[in-house]
Design a protein around this motif. Sequence first.
Motif, PDB file in Angstrom:
ATOM      1  N   UNK A  39       0.840  -1.199   0.000  1.00 12.89           N
ATOM      2  CA  UNK A  39       0.000   0.000   0.000  1.00 12.89           C
ATOM      3  C   UNK A  39       0.873   1.248   0.000  1.00 12.89           C
ATOM      4  N   UNK A  40       1.981   1.211   0.756  1.00 13.40           N
ATOM      5  CA  UNK A  40       2.884   2.363   0.798  1.00 13.40           C
ATOM      6  C   UNK A  40       3.529   2.588  -0.566  1.00 13.40           C
ATOM      7  N   UNK A  41       3.965   1.504  -1.210  1.00  9.37           N
ATOM      8  CA  UNK A  41       4.585   1.626  -2.525  1.00  9.37           C
ATOM      9  C   UNK A  41       3.603   2.187  -3.550  1.00  9.37           C
ATOM     10  N   UNK A  42       2.328   1.796  -3.416  1.00  9.23           N
ATOM     11  CA  UNK A  42       1.310   2.355  -4.294  1.00  9.23           C
ATOM     12  C   UNK A  42       1.137   3.845  -4.070  1.00  9.23           C
ATOM     13  N   UNK A  43       1.202   4.244  -2.812  1.00 11.12           N
ATOM     14  CA  UNK A  43       1.073   5.676  -2.477  1.00 11.12           C
ATOM     15  C   UNK A  43       2.282   6.456  -2.972  1.00 11.12           C
ATOM     16  N   UNK A  44       3.500   5.880  -2.796  1.00  6.61           N
ATOM     17  CA  UNK A  44       4.726   6.579  -3.182  1.00  6.61           C
ATOM     18  C   UNK A  44       4.990   6.504  -4.686  1.00  6.61           C
ATOM     19  N   UNK A  45       4.473   5.453  -5.320  1.00  5.39           N
ATOM     20  CA  UNK A  45       4.736   5.268  -6.740  1.00  5.39           C
ATOM     21  C   UNK A  45       6.118   4.725  -7.023  1.00  5.39           C
ATOM     22  N   UNK A  46       6.732   4.080  -6.032  1.00  2.00           N
ATOM     23  CA  UNK A  46       8.089   3.539  -6.211  1.00  2.00           C
ATOM     24  C   UNK A  46       8.282   2.368  -5.257  1.00  2.00           C
ATOM     25  N   UNK A  47       9.014   1.326  -5.686  1.00  2.00           N
ATOM     26  CA  UNK A  47       9.302   0.206  -4.778  1.00  2.00           C
ATOM     27  C   UNK A  47      10.287   0.634  -3.688  1.00  2.00           C
ATOM     28  N   UNK A  48      10.174   0.050  -2.500  1.00  2.00           N
ATOM     29  CA  UNK A  48      11.064   0.416  -1.393  1.00  2.00           C
ATOM     30  C   UNK A  48      12.106  -0.667  -1.123  1.00  2.00           C
ATOM     31  N   UNK A  49      11.897  -1.866  -1.658  1.00  2.00           N
ATOM     32  CA  UNK A  49      12.922  -2.897  -1.538  1.00  2.00           C
ATOM     33  C   UNK A  49      12.845  -3.860  -2.717  1.00  2.00           C
ATOM     34  N   UNK A  50      13.921  -4.595  -2.892  1.00  7.49           N
ATOM     35  CA  UNK A  50      13.997  -5.623  -3.923  1.00  7.49           C
ATOM     36  C   UNK A  50      14.529  -6.897  -3.292  1.00  7.49           C
ATOM     37  N   UNK A  51      14.093  -8.036  -3.836  1.00  2.00           N
ATOM     38  CA  UNK A  51      14.575  -9.311  -3.321  1.00  2.00           C
ATOM     39  C   UNK A  51      15.954  -9.618  -3.873  1.00  2.00           C
TER      40      UNK A  51
END
Length: 297
Positions: A39-51
């Motif tokens: 939900x946060x990434x949707x709000x920010x429009x950017x991923x916050x982490x990667x696997x």
Amino acid sequence: MLERHHLAIIHAVDKHGTLTEAANALFLTQSALSHGIKKLEGYLGAPVWQKDGRRLRLTQAGQGLLNLANRVLPQFEHTEQLIEQIAQGQRGTLRIGMECHPCYQWLLKVVSPFLMEYPDVDVDVRQAFQFGGLGALLGYDIDMLITPDPLFQKGLEYLPVFEYEHVLVVPESHPTAKQGYVSPQDLSNEVLITYPVEASRLDIFSQFLTPAGAGVKKHRTIETTEIMLQMVSAGRGVSALPKWLVEQHQNTLPIMPVRLGEKGIFKDIHVGFRAGETRPDYLSAFIDMAKQTHHLV
């Protein structure tokens, strides 16, 4: 909307590395943690982490959130702790930061009576800081900073609580042991033993040797006071320490304090804290006790 629990998740992921361990640390399920971040990434429009295999690696956006979390979360925790202390009648933990290696022996003289008078208050002493002592104090990671070299800055206040003389420590058999004082040039053929601190922050250099354009034959470092004094007593070198600390060990070691220069070097141990904020009574009491330690050391 960015909320506190998002910052807590980012901080936990950075600390623990995996979704499972982060979820366990926060007492959340993995699905709840993942859902919150999506939900946060949707709000920010950017991923916050990667696997990255089993581990998670923060993206540039995630790193920005981590920087915010490192600044903000300690302030939340500090305020909550302060309110809890008020509600429970002065219970809590006094977090002390140390920027002074030989100050531990002095601090013990203060901590012992403090713990007896405040049985519901714990003491936590920290020396390793992510952003240095000032950063830890301003970032609410500690409640007070003990230092002999205060850096005055807006938002901070310092109180001198204990004056001492900084002296050269030599074995009793050393040629300077019977002298009233030593000059910078007297140390040109000496092995100087200090704590592992940058030379520019050591008084023996900044206030004695460097201004005179003098130096030593060799400079080596040792972490513990007791080993340092053992080395001096064995004739392996000289050191520079508070006079009161040297005098405490003279009964068991053949060492002597010698004044640095004709006028000597005099210092104060300072207690630094954040200015203009409400402090629990026990913090003020600790400062008052610190001022009364002259007769104890």
